[in-house]
Design a protein around this motif. Sequence first.
Motif, PDB file in Angstrom:
ATOM      1  N   VAL A 186      36.422 108.496  67.913  1.00  0.00           N
ATOM      2  CA  VAL A 186      36.296 109.239  66.950  1.00  0.00           C
ATOM      3  C   VAL A 186      37.275 110.527  66.809  1.00  0.00           C
ATOM      4  O   VAL A 186      37.555 111.281  67.737  1.00  0.00           O
ATOM      5  N   VAL A 187      38.219 110.421  65.867  1.00  0.00           N
ATOM      6  CA  VAL A 187      39.030 111.587  65.491  1.00  0.00           C
ATOM      7  C   VAL A 187      39.017 112.178  64.146  1.00  0.00           C
ATOM      8  O   VAL A 187      38.294 111.822  63.405  1.00  0.00           O
ATOM      9  N   PHE A 188      39.559 113.509  64.290  1.00  0.00           N
ATOM     10  CA  PHE A 188      39.519 114.174  62.972  1.00  0.00           C
ATOM     11  C   PHE A 188      41.050 114.245  62.284  1.00  0.00           C
ATOM     12  O   PHE A 188      41.958 114.533  62.815  1.00  0.00           O
ATOM     13  N   ASP A 189      40.897 113.567  60.972  1.00  0.00           N
ATOM     14  CA  ASP A 189      42.154 113.354  60.316  1.00  0.00           C
ATOM     15  C   ASP A 189      42.327 114.669  59.490  1.00  0.00           C
ATOM     16  O   ASP A 189      41.839 114.645  58.329  1.00  0.00           O
ATOM     17  N   ASN A 190      42.876 115.663  59.892  1.00  0.00           N
ATOM     18  CA  ASN A 190      43.120 116.899  59.263  1.00  0.00           C
ATOM     19  C   ASN A 190      44.245 116.854  58.203  1.00  0.00           C
ATOM     20  O   ASN A 190      44.483 117.953  57.653  1.00  0.00           O
ATOM     21  N   THR A 191      44.836 115.691  58.005  1.00  0.00           N
ATOM     22  CA  THR A 191      45.970 115.274  56.758  1.00  0.00           C
ATOM     23  C   THR A 191      45.281 114.977  55.583  1.00  0.00           C
ATOM     24  O   THR A 191      46.072 114.958  54.810  1.00  0.00           O
ATOM     25  N   TRP A 203      37.780 111.884  56.945  1.00  0.00           N
ATOM     26  CA  TRP A 203      38.180 113.127  57.923  1.00  0.00           C
ATOM     27  C   TRP A 203      37.829 112.544  59.377  1.00  0.00           C
ATOM     28  O   TRP A 203      38.699 112.679  60.110  1.00  0.00           O
ATOM     29  N   GLU A 204      36.271 112.560  59.555  1.00  0.00           N
ATOM     30  CA  GLU A 204      35.955 112.087  61.020  1.00  0.00           C
ATOM     31  C   GLU A 204      35.580 110.663  61.080  1.00  0.00           C
ATOM     32  O   GLU A 204      34.532 110.007  60.535  1.00  0.00           O
ATOM     33  N   VAL A 205      36.455 110.056  61.719  1.00  0.00           N
ATOM     34  CA  VAL A 205      36.638 108.430  61.677  1.00  0.00           C
ATOM     35  C   VAL A 205      37.265 107.839  62.906  1.00  0.00           C
ATOM     36  O   VAL A 205      37.783 108.692  63.729  1.00  0.00           O
TER      37      VAL A 205
END
Length: 172
Positions: A133-138, A150-152
């Motif tokens: 799980v990563v946080f896509d802050n873009t 966002w959290e995917v």
Amino acid sequence: MPLIPFEELPDRARLWTFAASRRLTDPEAVRFLAAAEEFLAGWAAHRVPLATAREWRYNQFLFVAVDEAAAGASGCSIDALVGFIREAERQLDVRFTDHGSVWFRASGGAIECASREEFKQLVDQGALGPDTVVFDNTIQTTGALRDGRWEVPARRSWHGRAFFSNYSAKAK
């Protein structure tokens, strides 16, 4: 202008994500959010108040959103927001404007921050995979945040293309 409740912003509202390099303590978060709310209440573009909201997650991620249907954020107003964030960085001894790092959930669920090089090393070592799980802050709109983009898992964001291209080729 008073802040708008975040959930009342339309899905098209413009979104900025500021990810702290470490989790803030509760007292730090209280001070930071009070200052953020004060800043946002007076935030304007060309003297026109902006319809803004903020969301705070995990004592580490600040979302700032603007409903640009009323008035759009301008270059100067965005500079003012970044200036506010940079001052908070100085006061809290934390980074919010580091766009070269990757935020992800470690095996125990804790949120970790690593440079792209460190993240790639963890991928190469097999410690992280496309389901990490990563946080896509873009992401750029409140709708994207609400839609769960966002959290995917890494495979569903830019992280998958950047760090797991070899994995994808092997998996096929």
